[in-house]
Design an enzyme around this catalytic site. Structure first.
Site, PDB file in Angstrom:
ATOM      1  N   LYS A 114     -28.092 -29.888   8.902  1.00  0.00           N
ATOM      2  CA  LYS A 114     -28.318 -30.657  10.058  1.00  0.00           C
ATOM      3  C   LYS A 114     -28.936 -29.582  11.266  1.00  0.00           C
ATOM      4  CE  LYS A 114     -25.197 -34.621   9.413  1.00  0.00           C
ATOM      5  NZ  LYS A 114     -24.744 -34.535   8.086  1.00  0.00           N
ATOM      6  N   LYS A 165     -21.156 -44.870   3.266  1.00  0.00           N
ATOM      7  CA  LYS A 165     -20.270 -44.275   4.007  1.00  0.00           C
ATOM      8  C   LYS A 165     -18.872 -44.691   3.586  1.00  0.00           C
ATOM      9  CE  LYS A 165     -22.682 -41.917   6.279  1.00  0.00           C
ATOM     10  NZ  LYS A 165     -22.619 -40.333   6.546  1.00  0.00           N
ATOM     11  N   ASP A 196     -20.434 -40.632   0.669  1.00  0.00           N
ATOM     12  CA  ASP A 196     -20.286 -39.619   1.471  1.00  0.00           C
ATOM     13  C   ASP A 196     -18.783 -39.800   2.315  1.00  0.00           C
ATOM     14  OD1 ASP A 196     -20.052 -37.718   3.481  1.00  0.00           O
ATOM     15  OD2 ASP A 196     -22.053 -38.098   4.365  1.00  0.00           O
TER      16      ASP A 196
HETATM   17 MG    MG Z   1     -22.850 -36.102   5.244  1.00  0.00          MG
END
Ligand code: MG
Length: 367
Positions: free
Chosen positions: A265, A165, A193
């Site tokens: 997703k 992250k 990401d």
């Molecule tokens: Mg992502």
């Protein structure tokens, strides 16, 4: 078969690590998940789950799942839950947009289709590829050396793919990527990401500074056009996520050659039906995929497992086992990670049996 009643439950999912942090200082300590039971006139029950990544990731929030089901649910009473495409047309006609509201309902109907046919959802989604499939571990945003330590720790648990992250201060993000790259071993894969967190000039600095590292860059900037600009200025493999929220965006991105891997997703697309549609398009076009959801517990993890396990192995970049991130188990029968890999249940439907003592009383009943 007809839908007779929809029961909605709310479950708190605290994190093993205490919190999950990503770009822009965003963090969550306890995820608020919604579990849905779709009951039928023939006595079969199907289960689904939707869990936004807090209220500031996608245009979705936890209480919105439940408010949306209160709005949409009455339109589904009397519908045949086994006719998934027709059911989705019905949902889209009754409520424009709000894919994350539809996701748990659609998921529960796939569970019903599996139970009614005696087949695992994996089979219904196209068939099982191999014995299991590969997972990644998301590495919460902390200082660079701590992220490197966390990667080494999760590597010890069997993971070989890591998603850092980033999307914070670009100098620190460069240090994060370099620190983690230093602890990887041959065969490991690294994704940075940014979760829309960089401005274009910041993204350009980062991709330039890490150009000699074997790292994928995921969703650097807020808009599709900004990401496309960065993509066209870097040789690093590129992943799109937040901006690819529909089949039309996927087709546009494919035509622009805007990514090498796409993140699909389940709730971002609106359920397993729409995620399958996107997955099948990607598979037909040779686009590798990360298959997952925004967040979730055992039911979301089971749904991811059926979707990922029914995807051709060479096109599955990676997937997620959210049920290992939290401290609460809300269902029995959910898949368990083994050596950084997961397998979908062989049982009919999703293969999960929710724990009623964990779910408590329904917060909403639609009939
Ligand atoms: Mg992502």
């Amino acid at each position: 078969m007809k839908i007779k009643r929809i029961a909605v439950y709310q479950v708190d999912l605290p994190l093993r690590e205490g919190s999950y942090r990503w770009s822009g200082g965003k963090s969550v300590c306890v995820f608020d998940s919604t579990v849905v039971k779709v009951e039928t006139d023939e006595g079969l029950e199907g289960w689904g789950e939707a869990c936004p990544l807090g209220p500031f990731y996608l245009p979705a929030y936890a209480a919105g799942v439940r408010a949306g089901i209160a709005e949409l649910g009455p339109h589904l009473i009397g519908a045949n839950p086994l006719e998934l495409e027709k059911l989705n047309w019905r949902m889209d006609a009754a409520l424009k947009g709000h894919p994350y509201v539809k996701s748990a309902l659609d998921m529960a109907c796939w569970d019903l289709l599996g139970k009614a046919s005696g087949l695992p959802v994996c089979t219904l989604l196209g068939g099982r590829y191999g014995a299991d499939f590969v997972l990644y571990r998301a590495i919460s945003q902390v200082p660079p050396h701590e992220m490197a330590e966390n990667v080494a720790g999760y590597r010890g648990e069997g993971y070989r793919r890591f998603q850092l992250k980033v999307g914070g201060d670009p100098n620190e993000d460069i240090a994060r990527i370099k620190a983690v790259a230093g602890v990887l071993e041959p065969g490991d894969k690294l994704v940075a990401d940014a979760n829309t967190g960089w401005l274009m000039h910041e993204a350009m600095r980062v991709v330039h500074a890490v150009r000699d590292i074997d790292v994928y860059i995921e969703q650097p900037c807020l808009t599709y056009e900004e990401c496309l600009s960065v993509r066209r200025h870097t040789d690093l493999p590129f992943v799109l996520d937040e901006v690819v929220d529909s089949l039309s965006m996927l087709i546009r991105a494919k035509n622009d050659m805007a990514m090498d891997v796409v993140n699909i997703k389940i709730s971002k697309l609106g359920g397993l039906t729409r995620a399958k549609q996107a997955r099948d398009f990607c598979a037909s076009q040779g686009i590798a995929m990360t298959l997952e959801d925004s967040w979730g517990g055992d039911i979301v993890t089971a749904a991811i497992a059926h979707l990922a396990h029914s995807t051709p192995t060479e096109l599955l970049f990676t997937a997620t086992d959210f049920n290992s991130y939290g401290t609460v188990r809300l269902a029995d029968g959910a898949p368990e990670r083994r050596n950084g890999r997961l397998a979908a249940s062989q049982e009919p439907g999703l293969g999960v049996t929710p724990r009623i003592d964990v779910l408590g009383a329904p917060v909403l009943l639609v009939n």
